[in-house]
Design a protein around this motif. Structure first.
Motif, PDB file in Angstrom:
ATOM      1  N   ARG A   1      -3.038  25.901  41.625  1.00  0.00           N
ATOM      2  CA  ARG A   1      -2.804  26.939  42.644  1.00  0.00           C
ATOM      3  C   ARG A   1      -2.057  28.133  42.031  1.00  0.00           C
ATOM      4  O   ARG A   1      -2.351  29.287  42.356  1.00  0.00           O
ATOM      5  CB  ARG A   1      -2.002  26.343  43.803  1.00  0.00           C
ATOM      6  N   SER A   2      -1.135  27.825  41.125  1.00  0.00           N
ATOM      7  CA  SER A   2      -0.408  28.920  40.463  1.00  0.00           C
ATOM      8  C   SER A   2      -1.364  29.748  39.600  1.00  0.00           C
ATOM      9  O   SER A   2      -1.208  30.964  39.488  1.00  0.00           O
ATOM     10  CB  SER A   2       0.741  28.368  39.622  1.00  0.00           C
ATOM     11  N   LEU A   3      -2.361  29.092  38.990  1.00  0.00           N
ATOM     12  CA  LEU A   3      -3.340  29.830  38.201  1.00  0.00           C
ATOM     13  C   LEU A   3      -4.195  30.724  39.101  1.00  0.00           C
ATOM     14  O   LEU A   3      -4.485  31.881  38.756  1.00  0.00           O
ATOM     15  CB  LEU A   3      -4.249  28.865  37.443  1.00  0.00           C
TER      16      LEU A   3
ATOM     17  N   ASP B   1       3.177  45.325  45.522  1.00  0.00           N
ATOM     18  CA  ASP B   1       3.536  44.486  46.673  1.00  0.00           C
ATOM     19  C   ASP B   1       2.526  43.359  46.851  1.00  0.00           C
ATOM     20  O   ASP B   1       2.902  42.211  47.132  1.00  0.00           O
ATOM     21  CB  ASP B   1       3.590  45.347  47.945  1.00  0.00           C
ATOM     22  N   GLY B   2       1.251  43.677  46.688  1.00  0.00           N
ATOM     23  CA  GLY B   2       0.217  42.653  46.816  1.00  0.00           C
ATOM     24  C   GLY B   2       0.366  41.578  45.754  1.00  0.00           C
ATOM     25  O   GLY B   2       0.115  40.395  46.002  1.00  0.00           O
ATOM     26  N   ALA B   3       0.754  41.976  44.545  1.00  0.00           N
ATOM     27  CA  ALA B   3       0.957  41.012  43.469  1.00  0.00           C
ATOM     28  C   ALA B   3       2.089  40.050  43.808  1.00  0.00           C
ATOM     29  O   ALA B   3       1.985  38.836  43.588  1.00  0.00           O
ATOM     30  CB  ALA B   3       1.254  41.750  42.167  1.00  0.00           C
TER      31      ALA B   3
ATOM     32  N   ALA C   1       2.019  35.903  44.436  1.00  0.00           N
ATOM     33  CA  ALA C   1       2.903  34.972  43.743  1.00  0.00           C
ATOM     34  C   ALA C   1       3.644  34.072  44.720  1.00  0.00           C
ATOM     35  O   ALA C   1       3.877  32.886  44.453  1.00  0.00           O
ATOM     36  CB  ALA C   1       3.892  35.739  42.880  1.00  0.00           C
ATOM     37  N   LEU C   2       3.993  34.607  45.895  1.00  0.00           N
ATOM     38  CA  LEU C   2       4.755  33.834  46.881  1.00  0.00           C
ATOM     39  C   LEU C   2       3.909  32.791  47.604  1.00  0.00           C
ATOM     40  O   LEU C   2       4.447  31.960  48.343  1.00  0.00           O
ATOM     41  CB  LEU C   2       5.392  34.790  47.902  1.00  0.00           C
TER      42      LEU C   2
ATOM     43  N   LEU D   1       5.740  31.252  38.690  1.00  0.00           N
ATOM     44  CA  LEU D   1       4.787  32.328  38.887  1.00  0.00           C
ATOM     45  C   LEU D   1       5.487  33.622  39.291  1.00  0.00           C
ATOM     46  O   LEU D   1       5.145  34.707  38.797  1.00  0.00           O
ATOM     47  CB  LEU D   1       3.755  31.937  39.955  1.00  0.00           C
ATOM     48  N   LEU D   2       6.473  33.520  40.180  1.00  0.00           N
ATOM     49  CA  LEU D   2       7.196  34.732  40.584  1.00  0.00           C
ATOM     50  C   LEU D   2       7.893  35.362  39.383  1.00  0.00           C
ATOM     51  O   LEU D   2       7.875  36.588  39.206  1.00  0.00           O
ATOM     52  CB  LEU D   2       8.221  34.386  41.672  1.00  0.00           C
TER      53      LEU D   2
END
Length: 433
Positions: A362-364, A380-382, A386-387, A398-399
C-alpha cells in the motif's frame, strides 16, 4: 609504343627456363594483349600451349594446361573448355591422392570463372568422399547465390554422407526462406534425417518467420515439424515459432499447443509473446482472455512490468484498468496504480491503490501517486496520498519520504522516482532488526 611492350614481353618470356612458368607467362601475356585488342594475342596462347606440351612431368603439364585454360576463358570460352578437358583427361589417369587433388583444383578454377555447370560435371569424378563433398558444397553455394534452385537441388541429391548432406540441405533451406519459398523449405526439411541438423534448420526458420508475412497454414506446418524435435533445442525452436505466431494474433492455435506443454515451458511461451507484443493491445488482451487463476495473475504482472518499462501511453488505459479490475494480486494492483498515476489519471490510480491491503504494498501504491503528484506540482495532493497509509511504521516512512522529496523538488527542480527501491531498502533494515 604499347604494342612494342607486348612484343618485348613475348620475347623475354621465351628466356624463362622453367617450362611451366614459361607456359603460364605466355598465357598471361595473351590475356592482356587480348584486353588491349592486340591481334597477336593468338600467337601468345599458341606459344603457351606449345610450352606446356614439352613439359616432361605429366602432373606439372596438367597444372599448366589448367592455368592456360583459365586465362584463355576470357578470350575464347569454347577453346578454353577444350584445354580444360585435355587437362582433365590427363588427371584422371593419375594415382591417388594426386588425381583428386588436381580435380579439386580444376573444379575450383571453373568456379572462379563462373562455370558452375562445368565444375559440377567434373566434381563427379572426384573419388574421395570428403574431397568430393567439400567441392560439391562450394558448387551448391555458387548455385544458391545465383538463385538456381533447380540445379542446387541436384547438387544436394549428389552429396552423400554426413554432415555434408545435412549442411547442404540447411544452406538450401536458408535460401528458400530468404526467397519466401516456404513450401520448398518444408520439402527439404522433411528429408533431413539428423535431429541435430533439423534443429539447426528450424532455428533458421524461426528467425525468418519473425520477419515474414507467413500464412497460418504454413506456420502450422513448421510447428508440426518443431513438435517432432526432442530436448531443449526442440523446445527453443517451438517456442520461437509459437511466439511469432502469437505475435501475429493466432492465439487460439498457440494456446492449443501450449496447453500440451509442461507449466515451465508453457509460461516461457506466454512470456515470450508478451515481450514481443507490448505494442499490440489486441494480442495482450487476447492472451488475458485465454488464461485464468494463477496464470492470469502471472501474465497480468508481466504485462504491467513491460508497460511500465516502456513509454507511458494513454492507449493502454483500457488494458491497464481491465487488469486492475480483474486481478486479485496486490502487487499487480500497485503496478496498475503506478501506471495510471504516471499518466496523470489520479482518480483511477487512487481507486486501485485503495484496494491494496498489505502495508508495504500500500505504501508503494500511494507512494507512486504522491511522487506523480509532486511531479505535477501538487504538493498538498502528494501529502494526502502519503497519509492514506495508516500503518504506523509504513505510514511514517512514506510521509518522511514524501516530505524529503518535497524538499528535493524545491532545491533540485525534480523528483527521483525511487520509492520502490527506497521501500525495499527500508524493509530490509526492519527485517534485520
Amino acid at each position: 609504343m604499347a604494342a612494342d611492350v607486348y612484343r618485348e614481353a613475348l620475347r623475354l618470356a621465351s628466356n624463362i627456363k622453367d617450362k611451366y612458368l614459361r607456359a603460364v607467362t605466355y598465357a598471361k601475356i595473351g590475356y592482356y594483349m587480348y584486353r588491349v585488342k592486340d591481334p597477336e594475342y593468338k600467337s601468345a596462347f599458341k606459344y603457351a600451349v606449345n610450352a606446356a606440351s614439352i613439359i616432361e612431368n605429366p602432373v606439372v603439364m596438367a597444372k599448366a594446361l589448367m592455368e592456360i585454360a583459365f586465362y584463355l576463358n576470357s578470350v575464347n570460352p569454347k577453346t578454353a573448355m577444350k584445354v580444360f578437358q585435355q587437362a582433365h583427361d590427363a588427371v584422371v589417369e593419375f594415382p591417388q591422392p594426386v588425381r583428386d587433388d588436381l580435380l579439386l583444383e580444376l573444379v575450383s578454377k571453373l568456379l572462379n570463372l563462373g562455370r558452375i555447370d562445368d565444375a559440377f560435371f567434373y566434381a563427379g569424378d572426384i573419388k574421395d568422399q570428403v574431397k568430393r563433398n567439400d567441392s560439391l558444397l562450394k558448387i551448391l553455394r555458387a548455385y544458391l547465390r545465383r538463385g538456381n534452385m533447380r540445379r542446387a537441388r541436384l547438387v544436394v541429391e549428389g552429396i552423400e554422407g554426413e554432415p555434408w548432406h545435412s549442411i547442404a540441405a540447411v544452406e538450401t533451406i536458408k535460401t528458400h526462406l530468404k526467397r519466401e519459398e516456404f513450401g520448398s523449405a518444408i520439402r527439404v526439411l522433411s528429408e533431413l534425417k539428423s535431429e541435430y541438423w533439423l534443429g539447426e534448420a528450424m532455428r533458421e526458420v524461426a528467425v525468418h518467420l519473425k520477419h515474414s508475412d507467413v500464412p497460418k497454414a504454413t506456420y502450422e506446418k513448421f510447428v508440426d515439424i518443431a513438435l517432432s524435435l526432442s530436448g531443449e533445442a526442440g523446445f527453443d525452436v517451438l517456442k520461437s515459432l509459437l511466439v511469432g505466431l502469437g505475435n501475429q494474433g493466432e492465439l487460439d492455435f498457440v494456446m492449443k499447443i501450449v496447453g500440451k506443454l509442461p507449466p515451465e515451458q508453457r509460461w516461457a511461451v506466454l512470456e515470450g509473446i508478451v515481450e514481443t507484443s507490448l505494442d499490440k493491445t489486441d494480442v495482450l488482451s487476447g492472451l488475458l482472455d485465454r488464461v485464468e487463476g494463477e496464470e492470469f495473475e502471472q501474465l497480468a504482472g508481466r504485462i504491467m512490468v513491460g508497460l511500465l518499462s516502456g513509454n507511458i501511453d494513454r492507449r493502454y488505459v483500457d488494458l491497464v484498468r481491465r487488469i486492475g479490475d480483474a486481478t486479485k494480486d496486490d502487487a499487480v494492483r500497485v503496478k496498475v496504480a503506478t501506471y495510471l498515476s504516471k499518466l496523470g489519471d489520479f482518480d483511477g490510480a487512487w481507486e486501485f491503490a485503495s484496494r491494496v491491503r498489505g502495508h508495504y504494498l500500500r505504501s508503494l501504491a500511494f507512494g507512486s501517486i504522491a511522487v506523480a503528484k509532486l511531479n505535477a506540482g501538487d504538493i498538498d495532493g502528494a501529502i494526502d496520498a502519503a497519509l492514506e497509509v495508516k500503518d504506523a511504521k509504513w505510514g511514517s516512512w512514506l510521509l518522511s519520504e514524501i516530505l524529503t522529496k518535497i524538499l528535493e523538488l524545491q532545491t533540485e527542480g525534480e523528483v527521483r522516482e525511487d520509492i520502490e527501491e527506497r521501500a525495499e531498502y527500508q524493509r530490509g533494515l526492519w527485517e534485520k532488526g
